[in-house]
Write a protein that holds these residues in place. Sequence first.
Motif, PDB file in Angstrom:
ATOM      1  N   VAL A   4      44.951  14.137-133.158  1.00  0.00           N
ATOM      2  CA  VAL A   4      44.143  14.391-131.956  1.00  0.00           C
ATOM      3  C   VAL A   4      42.731  14.731-132.421  1.00  0.00           C
ATOM      4  O   VAL A   4      42.546  15.619-133.269  1.00  0.00           O
ATOM      5  N   GLU A  20      40.888  12.069-127.974  1.00  0.00           N
ATOM      6  CA  GLU A  20      41.718  10.911-128.325  1.00  0.00           C
ATOM      7  C   GLU A  20      42.942  11.389-129.098  1.00  0.00           C
ATOM      8  O   GLU A  20      42.847  12.244-129.992  1.00  0.00           O
ATOM      9  N   SER A  40      51.952  14.548-124.763  1.00  0.00           N
ATOM     10  CA  SER A  40      51.831  13.682-123.584  1.00  0.00           C
ATOM     11  C   SER A  40      51.520  14.486-122.333  1.00  0.00           C
ATOM     12  O   SER A  40      50.711  14.078-121.495  1.00  0.00           O
ATOM     13  N   MET A  43      47.783  15.452-122.318  1.00  0.00           N
ATOM     14  CA  MET A  43      46.909  14.327-121.977  1.00  0.00           C
ATOM     15  C   MET A  43      47.038  13.958-120.504  1.00  0.00           C
ATOM     16  O   MET A  43      46.041  13.684-119.825  1.00  0.00           O
ATOM     17  N   SER A  58      39.849   7.007-118.508  1.00  0.00           N
ATOM     18  CA  SER A  58      40.990   7.124-119.410  1.00  0.00           C
ATOM     19  C   SER A  58      41.450   5.732-119.821  1.00  0.00           C
ATOM     20  O   SER A  58      41.455   4.806-119.002  1.00  0.00           O
ATOM     21  N   ALA A  88      42.628  21.495-122.603  1.00  0.00           N
ATOM     22  CA  ALA A  88      43.437  20.566-123.400  1.00  0.00           C
ATOM     23  C   ALA A  88      43.290  20.850-124.891  1.00  0.00           C
ATOM     24  O   ALA A  88      44.266  20.806-125.646  1.00  0.00           O
TER      25      ALA A  88
END
Length: 318
Positions: A4, A20, A40, A43, A58, A88
């Motif tokens: 990440v 990313e 997951s 994101m 996205s 995040a």
Amino acid sequence: MIRVIYSELDGPEGLTLRLEASGHAGYAPAGQDIVCAGASTLMQALVSLLAGEKTARSDAWDEPKGPRLAVTAAAPQEPWVEGAFELAKAGFALLAERYPDNLRFADLSRRGEAAMMDLQLFAEGGSETGGAGSAPALSEAQSRQAIASGTLKPGREEAAPPETPKEEIPKTNPGPEAPCPTPEPPRPPLPEHLPGRQAVAALHSRWAAEEAALRQVVPEFSLKAELQHPEMRRLMQLPGMRMADAYRLAHYEDALRQTAHAVEQGVVERIRQRASRPAENGTRPGSAAVTGADVSRMTRAQREALERKALHGEVITF
């Protein structure tokens, strides 16, 4: 391993934010990998928060080494967008700290690089000198970031700041008070166009209207109290279920018992009323009234018949 990367691109209108994630965690077989599930979820949460934002975008690619997901917010953006990215990033840092063999997180922004430079200098100074004399103290957040990025290993003593004894200040001659820390500026409120907010507001409005209408029929009704019952909660979760229908279904047996009790009381009351009511004509067998013979209303033939009976010695009574 999942990699990440967070980066910021400086442009004429401001910073463009990008997060990313790529690869597989390899923690467990497919369908049981909790690290992949956590990444997951983070994101997807970021994509959901930025849904409807004009500057956000996205993308997803299916590559040989695994899927690659990217979320970008171009400049200029609202202040809360940066807060969504920070949320995040914090989640990925915690995942990298907990599962360092399955997920790595790197912050390539200017702030992240400056923090990593301080951590690397601290790690080199601590390993060479073997003490804490020239090494700066690490905060808890910096320690987590160092472990997540691989600069420090979990359990190293160099990552913990040295404990310094506190000096006691004489009560008779207190020193000058330390200045109060500057309070953090208030965070901007969440935007009104967040996905799901309008649907939740509409649902609460409908429930309030239905509760008010139901209280006109059942004055003691309280939605907060009714939701304590499992059956009422289950019925309210069904799509399209109205509050009044859910209340009737949840209390169906109570309504049957009340109806049966009311019918039983009515039957008992009617029996009691009939027993205490005086007798009326037609309620008993026999004639309605018994009266004696009236000579004045007899015909001539009836009177002659009575005279003949009297001549033969029969006693006539009226």
